[in-house]
Design a protein around this motif. Structure first.
Motif, PDB file in Angstrom:
ATOM      1  N   TYR A  24       3.829 -12.249 -13.211  1.00  0.00           N
ATOM      2  CA  TYR A  24       5.282 -12.366 -13.374  1.00  0.00           C
ATOM      3  C   TYR A  24       5.863 -13.493 -12.519  1.00  0.00           C
ATOM      4  O   TYR A  24       6.680 -14.288 -13.001  1.00  0.00           O
ATOM      5  N   ALA A  25       5.441 -13.589 -11.266  1.00  0.00           N
ATOM      6  CA  ALA A  25       5.968 -14.629 -10.377  1.00  0.00           C
ATOM      7  C   ALA A  25       5.650 -16.023 -10.908  1.00  0.00           C
ATOM      8  O   ALA A  25       6.468 -16.948 -10.803  1.00  0.00           O
ATOM      9  N   THR A  26       4.470 -16.178 -11.496  1.00  0.00           N
ATOM     10  CA  THR A  26       4.092 -17.475 -12.066  1.00  0.00           C
ATOM     11  C   THR A  26       4.928 -17.784 -13.298  1.00  0.00           C
ATOM     12  O   THR A  26       5.341 -18.930 -13.513  1.00  0.00           O
ATOM     13  N   MET A  27       5.192 -16.763 -14.110  1.00  0.00           N
ATOM     14  CA  MET A  27       6.040 -16.966 -15.285  1.00  0.00           C
ATOM     15  C   MET A  27       7.445 -17.393 -14.873  1.00  0.00           C
ATOM     16  O   MET A  27       8.064 -18.245 -15.523  1.00  0.00           O
ATOM     17  N   ILE A  28       7.947 -16.822 -13.798  1.00  0.00           N
ATOM     18  CA  ILE A  28       9.261 -17.225 -13.286  1.00  0.00           C
ATOM     19  C   ILE A  28       9.227 -18.699 -12.873  1.00  0.00           C
ATOM     20  O   ILE A  28      10.157 -19.470 -13.167  1.00  0.00           O
ATOM     21  N   ALA A  29       8.144 -19.098 -12.207  1.00  0.00           N
ATOM     22  CA  ALA A  29       8.012 -20.494 -11.778  1.00  0.00           C
ATOM     23  C   ALA A  29       7.958 -21.429 -12.979  1.00  0.00           C
ATOM     24  O   ALA A  29       8.561 -22.512 -12.963  1.00  0.00           O
ATOM     25  N   TYR A  30       7.251 -21.027 -14.027  1.00  0.00           N
ATOM     26  CA  TYR A  30       7.203 -21.839 -15.243  1.00  0.00           C
ATOM     27  C   TYR A  30       8.592 -21.937 -15.875  1.00  0.00           C
ATOM     28  O   TYR A  30       9.017 -23.010 -16.320  1.00  0.00           O
ATOM     29  N   ALA A  31       9.280 -20.806 -15.942  1.00  0.00           N
ATOM     30  CA  ALA A  31      10.611 -20.791 -16.557  1.00  0.00           C
ATOM     31  C   ALA A  31      11.574 -21.707 -15.807  1.00  0.00           C
ATOM     32  O   ALA A  31      12.442 -22.343 -16.418  1.00  0.00           O
ATOM     33  N   LYS A  32      11.420 -21.800 -14.503  1.00  0.00           N
ATOM     34  CA  LYS A  32      12.321 -22.635 -13.702  1.00  0.00           C
ATOM     35  C   LYS A  32      12.172 -24.121 -14.028  1.00  0.00           C
ATOM     36  O   LYS A  32      13.110 -24.898 -13.819  1.00  0.00           O
ATOM     37  N   VAL A  33      10.996 -24.526 -14.518  1.00  0.00           N
ATOM     38  CA  VAL A  33      10.827 -25.934 -14.901  1.00  0.00           C
ATOM     39  C   VAL A  33      11.001 -26.119 -16.408  1.00  0.00           C
ATOM     40  O   VAL A  33      10.767 -27.208 -16.939  1.00  0.00           O
ATOM     41  N   GLY A  34      11.396 -25.031 -17.089  1.00  0.00           N
ATOM     42  CA  GLY A  34      11.699 -25.130 -18.510  1.00  0.00           C
ATOM     43  C   GLY A  34      10.538 -24.886 -19.441  1.00  0.00           C
ATOM     44  O   GLY A  34      10.589 -25.266 -20.616  1.00  0.00           O
ATOM     45  N   LEU A  35       9.475 -24.242 -18.943  1.00  0.00           N
ATOM     46  CA  LEU A  35       8.289 -24.018 -19.762  1.00  0.00           C
ATOM     47  C   LEU A  35       8.243 -22.586 -20.287  1.00  0.00           C
ATOM     48  O   LEU A  35       8.375 -21.630 -19.529  1.00  0.00           O
ATOM     49  N   VAL A  36       8.045 -22.454 -21.592  1.00  0.00           N
ATOM     50  CA  VAL A  36       7.850 -21.155 -22.230  1.00  0.00           C
ATOM     51  C   VAL A  36       6.360 -20.986 -22.504  1.00  0.00           C
ATOM     52  O   VAL A  36       5.740 -21.846 -23.137  1.00  0.00           O
ATOM     53  N   ALA A  37       5.797 -19.889 -22.018  1.00  0.00           N
ATOM     54  CA  ALA A  37       4.364 -19.652 -22.187  1.00  0.00           C
ATOM     55  C   ALA A  37       4.121 -18.191 -22.540  1.00  0.00           C
ATOM     56  O   ALA A  37       4.942 -17.318 -22.239  1.00  0.00           O
ATOM     57  N   ILE A  38       2.992 -17.934 -23.185  1.00  0.00           N
ATOM     58  CA  ILE A  38       2.584 -16.573 -23.510  1.00  0.00           C
ATOM     59  C   ILE A  38       1.092 -16.442 -23.220  1.00  0.00           C
ATOM     60  O   ILE A  38       0.431 -17.422 -22.866  1.00  0.00           O
ATOM     61  N   HIS A  39       0.555 -15.227 -23.373  1.00  0.00           N
ATOM     62  CA  HIS A  39      -0.882 -15.039 -23.223  1.00  0.00           C
ATOM     63  C   HIS A  39      -1.500 -14.783 -24.592  1.00  0.00           C
ATOM     64  O   HIS A  39      -0.809 -14.465 -25.562  1.00  0.00           O
ATOM     65  N   LEU A  40      -2.804 -14.921 -24.666  1.00  0.00           N
ATOM     66  CA  LEU A  40      -3.511 -14.909 -25.944  1.00  0.00           C
ATOM     67  C   LEU A  40      -3.281 -13.620 -26.729  1.00  0.00           C
ATOM     68  O   LEU A  40      -3.117 -13.655 -27.954  1.00  0.00           O
ATOM     69  N   ASP A  41      -3.250 -12.486 -26.042  1.00  0.00           N
ATOM     70  CA  ASP A  41      -3.068 -11.215 -26.743  1.00  0.00           C
ATOM     71  C   ASP A  41      -1.697 -11.107 -27.401  1.00  0.00           C
ATOM     72  O   ASP A  41      -1.510 -10.304 -28.322  1.00  0.00           O
ATOM     73  N   ALA A  42      -0.729 -11.897 -26.926  1.00  0.00           N
ATOM     74  CA  ALA A  42       0.619 -11.855 -27.493  1.00  0.00           C
ATOM     75  C   ALA A  42       0.795 -12.835 -28.645  1.00  0.00           C
ATOM     76  O   ALA A  42       1.835 -12.831 -29.313  1.00  0.00           O
ATOM     77  N   LEU A  43      -0.207 -13.663 -28.895  1.00  0.00           N
ATOM     78  CA  LEU A  43      -0.068 -14.706 -29.915  1.00  0.00           C
ATOM     79  C   LEU A  43       0.150 -14.156 -31.326  1.00  0.00           C
ATOM     80  O   LEU A  43       0.978 -14.708 -32.067  1.00  0.00           O
ATOM     81  N   PRO A  44      -0.543 -13.091 -31.770  1.00  0.00           N
ATOM     82  CA  PRO A  44      -0.277 -12.585 -33.125  1.00  0.00           C
ATOM     83  C   PRO A  44       1.184 -12.203 -33.341  1.00  0.00           C
ATOM     84  O   PRO A  44       1.765 -12.515 -34.388  1.00  0.00           O
ATOM     85  N   GLN A  45       1.799 -11.545 -32.340  1.00  0.00           N
ATOM     86  CA  GLN A  45       3.205 -11.186 -32.470  1.00  0.00           C
ATOM     87  C   GLN A  45       4.104 -12.423 -32.444  1.00  0.00           C
ATOM     88  O   GLN A  45       5.135 -12.474 -33.119  1.00  0.00           O
ATOM     89  N   TYR A  46       3.693 -13.423 -31.672  1.00  0.00           N
ATOM     90  CA  TYR A  46       4.476 -14.660 -31.632  1.00  0.00           C
ATOM     91  C   TYR A  46       4.456 -15.352 -32.995  1.00  0.00           C
ATOM     92  O   TYR A  46       5.464 -15.919 -33.430  1.00  0.00           O
ATOM     93  N   LEU A  47       3.328 -15.285 -33.673  1.00  0.00           N
ATOM     94  CA  LEU A  47       3.240 -15.874 -35.010  1.00  0.00           C
ATOM     95  C   LEU A  47       4.183 -15.171 -35.981  1.00  0.00           C
ATOM     96  O   LEU A  47       4.789 -15.819 -36.849  1.00  0.00           O
ATOM     97  N   GLN A  48       4.314 -13.856 -35.837  1.00  0.00           N
ATOM     98  CA  GLN A  48       5.258 -13.132 -36.682  1.00  0.00           C
ATOM     99  C   GLN A  48       6.686 -13.590 -36.408  1.00  0.00           C
ATOM    100  O   GLN A  48       7.488 -13.768 -37.333  1.00  0.00           O
TER     101      GLN A  48
END
Length: 232
Positions: A182-206
């Protein structure tokens, strides 16, 4: 279509490194290895479109991505047929090549196995890489994967954020092998980066499928242990 005795860089270079030029050419003749365009012929068998990977990690996740409809991307981002240029925060330009492309959804994916580094610009990353290479040389150590991940701009969160900002997260998403803390995701969000993990990719495709149809949908990536959710 004309055949030639040598032509595939990975196979040719690999044979030459292990056997030497003359022995490699002799071995290729013995095995009846020739090339027809992008196809490899061994005897009477042809293997089309040999897929190459930049790392063992990319090879390991290939079956998962292919099952979801992705194909390996071997070209850089282009705009109106020309090489697309992105800019870091100083205005320096750079190009970028995604790892995978979902042709049906026109969605590009950049896959990562570890935390993205904090190199902010092309210049600072190049300087850091030069120092790391020099230090490795002085210590008699190879400049390996660890050093690449720590120093190269291609593994920078700022680089990925710049590319994604130009293309939008609906067209290019960074996918990590494992769930990002979570802390790393917050750091990514602060620089404007949206990221997900591999297990979430099928739902992201939907989500992308619905978005492509103009439906008013949003993407949620929950972190229940933090009582928080990232929303796109």
């Amino acid at each position: 279509m004309q055949s030639q005795e040598v032509g595939h860089p990975l196979l040719d270079n690999g044979l030459r490194e292990t056997h030497g030029v003359n022995a490699a050419n002799a071995l290729m003749r013995e095995l009846s290895i020739t090339y027809e365009g992008d196809s490899l012929r061994i005897g009477n068998a042809i293997q089309e479109n040999m897929t190459t990977f930049d790392s063992a990690f990319e090879r390991s996740i290939a079956p998962t991505l292919e099952a979801l409809g992705f194909v390996r991307s071997n070209d850089y981002f282009r705009l109106d047929g020309q090489l697309q240029q992105f800019r870091d925060k100083t205005g320096a330009t750079f190009s970028a090549r995604p790892d995978w492309h979902h042709v049906e959804l026109d969605l590009y994916v950049e896959t990562k196995s570890g935390t993205l580094n904090c190199k902010t610009t092309v210049k600072t990353a190049a300087s850091a890489e030069a120092r790391a290479r020099r230090d490795c040389s002085l210590r008699g150590q190879p400049f390996g994967t660890y050093h690449m991940l720590q120093n190269q701009f291609s593994h920078s969160r700022y680089k990925q954020a710049a590319v994604q900002s130009a293309l939008t997260p609906q067209n290019m998403i960074v996918v990590f092998a494992e769930r990002v803390p979570y802390a790393t995701m917050i750091a990514y969000a602060k620089v404007g980066l949206v990221a997900i993990h591999l297990d979430a990719l099928p739902q992201y495709l939907q989500y992308i499928r619905f978005a492509r149809r103009g439906l008013p949908v949003q993407w949620n990536l929950p972190y229940p242990e933090e009582s928080a959710t990232f929303v796109l």
